[in-house]
Write an enzyme that holds these catalytic residues in place. Structure first.
Site, PDB file in Angstrom:
ATOM      1  NE  ARG A 101      -3.699   0.201   2.076  1.00  0.00           N
ATOM      2  CZ  ARG A 101      -3.664  -1.254   2.790  1.00  0.00           C
ATOM      3  NH1 ARG A 101      -2.796  -1.428   3.847  1.00  0.00           N
ATOM      4  NH2 ARG A 101      -4.705  -1.965   2.953  1.00  0.00           N
ATOM      5  CE1 TYR A 102      -0.003   4.830   3.841  1.00  0.00           C
ATOM      6  CE2 TYR A 102       0.425   2.518   5.039  1.00  0.00           C
ATOM      7  CZ  TYR A 102      -0.562   3.592   4.625  1.00  0.00           C
ATOM      8  OH  TYR A 102      -1.331   3.841   5.353  1.00  0.00           O
ATOM      9  NE  ARG A 105       4.899   2.095   6.580  1.00  0.00           N
ATOM     10  CZ  ARG A 105       4.212   3.339   5.703  1.00  0.00           C
ATOM     11  NH1 ARG A 105       5.211   3.721   4.725  1.00  0.00           N
ATOM     12  NH2 ARG A 105       3.162   4.680   6.030  1.00  0.00           N
ATOM     13  CB  CYS A 114      -5.289 -15.992  15.241  1.00  0.00           C
ATOM     14  SG  CYS A 114      -5.459 -14.443  14.416  1.00  0.00           S
ATOM     15  CB  CYS A 118     -10.504  -9.523  18.358  1.00  0.00           C
ATOM     16  SG  CYS A 118      -8.564 -10.734  18.351  1.00  0.00           S
ATOM     17  CB  CYS A 121     -11.030  -9.606  13.039  1.00  0.00           C
ATOM     18  SG  CYS A 121      -9.555 -10.187  12.603  1.00  0.00           S
ATOM     19  NE  ARG A 123      -5.047  -8.575   6.620  1.00  0.00           N
ATOM     20  CZ  ARG A 123      -4.164  -7.898   7.623  1.00  0.00           C
ATOM     21  NH1 ARG A 123      -3.827  -8.490   8.928  1.00  0.00           N
ATOM     22  NH2 ARG A 123      -3.409  -6.931   6.675  1.00  0.00           N
ATOM     23  CG  ASP A 281     -10.333  -1.632  10.054  1.00  0.00           C
ATOM     24  OD1 ASP A 281     -10.690   0.080  10.249  1.00  0.00           O
ATOM     25  OD2 ASP A 281      -9.130  -2.065  10.525  1.00  0.00           O
ATOM     26  CG  ASP A 318      -6.465   0.923   7.625  1.00  0.00           C
ATOM     27  OD1 ASP A 318      -5.928   1.838   6.511  1.00  0.00           O
ATOM     28  OD2 ASP A 318      -5.680   0.494   7.670  1.00  0.00           O
ATOM     29  CE  LYS A 325      -2.632   1.146  10.080  1.00  0.00           C
ATOM     30  NZ  LYS A 325      -1.703   0.767   8.680  1.00  0.00           N
TER      31      LYS A 325
END
Length: 358
Positions: A101-102, A105, A114, A118, A121, A123, A281, A318, A325
């Site tokens: 995205r950037y 990075r 995981c 959560c 989450c 994702r 999100d 985000d 972000k």
């Protein structure tokens, strides 16, 4: 006379991974089971023994740990603005398993697994599906990184990269270390808090490589920082691994200045620098967790005068769709009544004039 040993409550033997498991542990009332089975059909369940032990009030849906990991019928409500890929991972995927995205990075999705799932989450549509990234996809991702010299930092996430064995992590890190322009590797993980026994000396040794390894701990409430979690953080800190944290602002979990103050102080005591406070999100079925941005700004403004600067993260949104972000914290500076003049608000709410040099 020697002091009496403090009794230690034994942890449950295994993780809870189904509605039936939750019911047996007293975390899913009988009247809720049909709705929770519907939730489980779409969104996976997993609660480690460490986090089960951190629940202060089993059966209380408002317990800040239980609320994060025990499913709720509220997840069946899908709001029209909610998205399957709220931060746009797929919009910036040059090869499978990689998000770019950037310019400097990339995110390497080392696994979809995981230790805990959560309930908020972003994702949640994909975690738990396929385990570790297949070797063909890993090779393609590493090849893309190697032929893109602008990439300075690789962020290992998923899923949670620290569910992988130290042997597998060492192998991935060695392959990244062979790429000269990769200078930083960042882990985003919940493992040191939710499964602290995995932070072994062998794992810590695997992080001692040429690209500087930073570890970002995801934790949302001070109640999660059990003695075992604090010991795991200490093992990482003593090894010289820089530790940061990311927290999600969650209604009913930490949406008050006191809850976040307690968390951020506890993190800094454990040599973890608060890094990001994420606005929740737009993942599907998570509307009951979201505050308004204005509420988050008020909380951050209240913390400004209560906490040392090293305790304060950046409050970020985000932008849905993969646009990145942006800081959305409270504003302290407004235009004044003349060119170069400003009105500045201090931490007590008092306003002051400031003039730029003419």
């Amino acid at each position: 006379m020697a002091p009496k040993p403090v009794p230690v409550t034994p942890l449950p033997a295994r993780a809870l991974a189904s509605v039936e498991d939750l019911a047996a542990a007293g975390l899913a009332p009988a009247e809720d089971r049909a709705a929770l089975e519907q939730v489980a059909a779409d969104f996976r369940i997993r609660l480690t023994a460490e986090m089960q032990g951190a629940i202060a009030a089993p059966g209380d849906p408002d317990d800040p740990v239980a609320r994060q990991f025990v499913p709720s019928a509220a997840e069946l409500t899908i709001r029209p603005e909610e998205l399957a890929d709220p931060i746009g991972d797929g919009a910036h995927a040059p090869v499978p398993g990689l998000t770019h995205r950037y310019p400097d990075r990339v995110i390497l999705h080392a696994t979809h697994t995981c230790e805990v799932y959560c309930r908020f989450c972003f994702r949640r549509e994909v975690v738990g599906e396929d385990g570790a990234l297949p070797e063909a996809d890993m090779a393609a991702a590493l090849d893309y990184i190697a032929r893109t010299p602008a990439i300075w930092e690789v962020i290992l996430t998923g899923g949670d990269p620290m569910v992988l064995s130290p042997r597998r992590l060492r192998a991935v890190l060695a392959r990244l270390a062979a790429i000269p322009h990769v200078e930083v590797v960042r882990f985003h993980t919940r493992v040191p808090v939710v499964a602290p026994a995995k932070i072994t000396d062998t794992l810590v040794e695997a992080l001692d490589i040429r690209p500087a390894v930073h570890v970002v701990i995801h934790t949302n409430h001070a109640q999660e920082l059990t003695p075992a979690a604090c010991a795991a953080l200490a093992r990482l800190a003593r090894a010289g691994v820089p530790l940061l944290s990311q927290t999600v602002l969650l209604r009913g979990v930490n949406d008050s200045p006191q809850a976040l103050e307690d968390l951020f102080r506890a993190l800094v005591r454990n040599r973890v620098r608060p890094y990001y406070l994420h606005h929740c999100d737009l993942a599907r079925g998570t509307g009951h967790f979201r505050t308004t941005i204005a509420e988050g700004q008020r909380i951050m403004a209240a913390l400004r005068g209560r906490l040392s600067g090293i305790c304060l993260p950046t409050y970020v949104l985000d932008i849905p769709g993969g646009h990145g972000k942006v800081p959305v914290g409270p504003g302290y500076l407004e235009p004044g009544d003349s060119p170069g003049s400003h009105r500045v608000t201090d931490w007590q709410g008092n306003r002051h004039r400031y003039d730029d040099p003419s």
